[in-house]
Design a protein around this motif. Structure first.
Motif, mmCIF file in Angstrom:
data_model
loop_
_atom_site.group_PDB
_atom_site.id
_atom_site.type_symbol
_atom_site.label_atom_id
_atom_site.label_comp_id
_atom_site.label_asym_id
_atom_site.label_seq_id
_atom_site.Cartn_x
_atom_site.Cartn_y
_atom_site.Cartn_z
ATOM 1 N N ASP A 198 70.553 -11.957 54.022
ATOM 2 C CA ASP A 198 71.714 -12.094 54.090
ATOM 3 C C ASP A 198 72.574 -11.295 52.865
ATOM 4 O OD1 ASP A 198 72.294 -14.040 52.180
ATOM 5 O OD2 ASP A 198 72.726 -15.313 53.755
ATOM 6 N N HIS A 204 80.904 -10.362 53.199
ATOM 7 C CA HIS A 204 79.781 -10.419 53.887
ATOM 8 C C HIS A 204 78.793 -11.298 53.412
ATOM 9 C CE1 HIS A 204 81.414 -7.223 56.262
ATOM 10 N NE2 HIS A 204 81.963 -6.493 55.322
ATOM 11 N N THR A 260 76.272 -11.926 55.625
ATOM 12 C CA THR A 260 76.405 -11.095 56.829
ATOM 13 C C THR A 260 74.178 -10.309 56.459
ATOM 14 O OG1 THR A 260 78.435 -10.446 56.757
ATOM 15 C CG2 THR A 260 76.846 -9.056 56.949
#
Length: 252
Positions: free
Chosen positions: A98, A143, A146
């Protein structure tokens, strides 16, 4: 880097491979806190020049000085320790990790934790704290968890800059940061680069997106056939008949 010397001084840089001259007599000085754009037609030697500055390639003549210190014979990691950081034309993130973990790895390397790069992050450890700060600085905090591989190309570019920030560079080389970035991501990435420069860092940027580059930089350096053709303000350089000829084949 020394506060009273130019961030970068290229002194007569030349590179010859076999019988081919790739770079010839490139001399350029970049002041601390300045942003300089490097432009030129394809094959002009722009990325090769970045390779020489960052230590990927050793010139066959001339010197590279960072804050007055001759680093011509030093390797990439040695130059990084002096405060030099670089992004590349192609994406260099770890797609399976991530965003936070990508930046955390860069922070750990800077903090001297290279022997435990893959240790599971602890809440509040130094590297994770640096990662969260750098991710927020480029506007990717939403994010953070992510996977990098599913980010848009523009967000991957922001992530690369966050990774760069984690190494605390003073001189940053950006090699075509807009390459492959969709039109919807350009404005956000421009703002990140503007903040990167506004924080006091020195920036040298290769970019084909002329409208973007001319709106960001203090000066423009034009490469042509491995030589430095012109250096000056954006307006002065773009009005130069020699520059117009290099791009268009004849002065306009």
């Amino acid at each position: 880097m020394s506060q009273d010397r130019p961030a970068l001084h290229l002194d007569g840089i030349g590179l010859q491979i076999g019988g081919a001259r790739i770079l010839q007599g490139v001399t350029l000085e970049v002041a601390r806190g300045e942003m300089v754009g490097v432009i030129g037609p394809n094959g002009a030697g722009k990325t090769t020049l970045f390779d020489v500055i960052s230590g990927v390639t050793t010139p066959t003549s001339g010197r590279v000085l960072l804050a007055g210190e001759d680093v011509t014979s030093r390797r990439v990691h040695q130059r990084a320790r002096t405060g030099l950081g670089r992004t590349f034309q192609t994406s260099s993130v770890f797609p399976g990790l991530d965003a936070r973990e990508n930046v955390r790895l860069a922070a750990q390397a800077k903090l001297g934790a290279a022997t435990s790069l893959w240790r599971f992050p602890r809440r509040g450890d130094d590297a994770t704290g640096v990662a969260d700060r750098c991710i927020a600085e480029v506007g990717l905090d939403h994010h953070a968890g992510t996977a990098a591989g599913v980010l848009s190309h523009g967000d991957k570019r922001k992530l690369e800059i966050a990774m760069l920030l984690a190494t605390e560079p003073e001189l940053v080389l950006l090699d075509e940061p807009m390459a492959g970035v969709g039109s919807g991501d350009v404005a956000g990435l421009v703002e990140v680069i503007r903040r990167l420069h506004g924080s006091g860092r020195t920036v040298l940027m290769v970019e084909h997106h002329m409208e973007v580059l001319l709106g960001l930089v203090d000066r423009v350096a034009v490469m042509h056939h491995g030589e430095l053709l012109a250096v000056g303000t954006p307006d002065a350089v773009m009005a130069d008949p020699a520059v117009q000829s290099a791009y268009l084949g004849e002065p306009v």
